[in-house]
Design a protein around this motif. Sequence first.
Motif, mmCIF file in Angstrom:
data_model
loop_
_atom_site.group_PDB
_atom_site.id
_atom_site.type_symbol
_atom_site.label_atom_id
_atom_site.label_comp_id
_atom_site.label_asym_id
_atom_site.label_seq_id
_atom_site.Cartn_x
_atom_site.Cartn_y
_atom_site.Cartn_z
ATOM 1 N N LEU A 83 17.262 57.569 71.855
ATOM 2 C CA LEU A 83 17.649 57.616 70.439
ATOM 3 C C LEU A 83 16.491 57.225 69.538
ATOM 4 O O LEU A 83 16.240 57.878 68.506
ATOM 5 C CB LEU A 83 18.846 56.685 70.193
ATOM 6 N N ASN A 84 15.777 56.169 69.906
ATOM 7 C CA ASN A 84 14.664 55.709 69.084
ATOM 8 C C ASN A 84 13.550 56.743 69.002
ATOM 9 O O ASN A 84 13.003 56.992 67.923
ATOM 10 C CB ASN A 84 14.103 54.387 69.635
ATOM 11 N N LYS A 87 14.641 59.680 66.819
ATOM 12 C CA LYS A 87 14.633 59.314 65.400
ATOM 13 C C LYS A 87 13.214 59.234 64.866
ATOM 14 O O LYS A 87 12.944 59.625 63.721
ATOM 15 C CB LYS A 87 15.361 57.982 65.206
ATOM 16 N N LYS A 88 12.284 58.737 65.678
ATOM 17 C CA LYS A 88 10.887 58.665 65.260
ATOM 18 C C LYS A 88 10.311 60.065 65.047
ATOM 19 O O LYS A 88 9.535 60.301 64.112
ATOM 20 C CB LYS A 88 10.059 57.920 66.305
ATOM 21 N N ARG A 91 11.653 61.416 61.797
ATOM 22 C CA ARG A 91 10.988 60.771 60.656
ATOM 23 C C ARG A 91 9.484 61.036 60.635
ATOM 24 O O ARG A 91 8.780 60.530 59.761
ATOM 25 C CB ARG A 91 11.228 59.258 60.698
ATOM 26 N N LYS A 155 17.485 66.447 66.383
ATOM 27 C CA LYS A 155 18.467 66.121 65.339
ATOM 28 C C LYS A 155 19.889 66.228 65.889
ATOM 29 O O LYS A 155 20.740 65.367 65.622
ATOM 30 C CB LYS A 155 18.298 67.057 64.145
ATOM 31 N N VAL A 158 20.640 63.251 68.292
ATOM 32 C CA VAL A 158 20.935 62.000 67.583
ATOM 33 C C VAL A 158 22.357 62.024 67.025
ATOM 34 O O VAL A 158 23.098 61.033 67.132
ATOM 35 C CB VAL A 158 19.918 61.761 66.452
ATOM 36 N N SER A 162 25.289 59.561 68.238
ATOM 37 C CA SER A 162 25.838 58.665 67.218
ATOM 38 C C SER A 162 27.356 58.804 67.119
ATOM 39 O O SER A 162 28.065 57.829 66.857
ATOM 40 C CB SER A 162 25.198 58.950 65.856
#
Length: 230
Positions: A83-84, A87-88, A91, A155, A158, A162
Motif C-alpha cells: 500500500l505504501n 501510494k508513493k 504521489r 490506483k 489502493v 482500502s
Amino acid sequence: MTIEELTLEIYAERALTYFNSKHLVTWAVNILTLGYESNNLYILAGLDNASTEEREIYFWKSIVDLKLNIEKSEEDLMENYALNIAKKAIRKEVSIEYAFSQMLKIVFGSGYDYRYMAFYEIDEDLDYLKYDNSPLFNNGLTLENSKEFILEEMKIFVQMESLNIPREQREKCYCETCKNLTSPIMKNKFQLKKPFKYTALACGICGSDKLKYSNNHDVKRRIIEQSKKK
C-alpha cells in the motif's frame, strides 16, 4: 510518514527476496528528520560505506533506543508495504519503474497472493509484447502506454485494498448483455465442427458469454463503485 510507518516499511523490505542495507541508513536519516535522536541513530545515518553487518547492528540498537515494538506477521508487513509503495507512486514520490519492481518482489515474496497478481500478469504481458506484440492478460496494454497502465493499476489496487474488497467480489466479470457484474458459470455450448460440444464461461445471471473479465480496468472500476455503495 510516522516513525511506525517508516519502520514497518523497513521490516517489510527485509521480508522480501532482496534487501539493500543502505535503506537502513536512509531510515535513520528519515527518523532523525522527524525529530527523534540517539547516538546509535546518528551513527547509522553516517554508515553510507559500511558493511551490511555493521548497519544491522546499529539498526537494532536504534530500535531499542526508540522503544519500538512492532509485532506484525510477514503477510501484514507486505500488505502495508504494498500500500505504501503504491501510494508513493501515485504521489510521484518514487518512479513507476521502482514501484513496479517492488510490487513484483511482493508477488513472489507473498507466494503469488491474489491481491498482487495483476502486477505479475502485467510483467508477463510486457514480455509477450516484446516478442509477440500481443498481451496475454491485459488487452489495451502496450509497451508505449505501460507506465500509465501500471499507474492506473496502482490506483485501483489502493482503492480495492482500502475498501477491503473480498476475493469473490474482485473476480466478478461484467456481462455486456445484461449489464451486470456477475460471478461466471461454466456453460455447455455447441458448434458445427469438432469439438461439437465444449464448455465456456457465461454470465451467472443471463447466461450470455459476452463477458469482460476481472483483469479489465473498466471492470475493476465497476467493482470498486459497487463496493462503495454497500
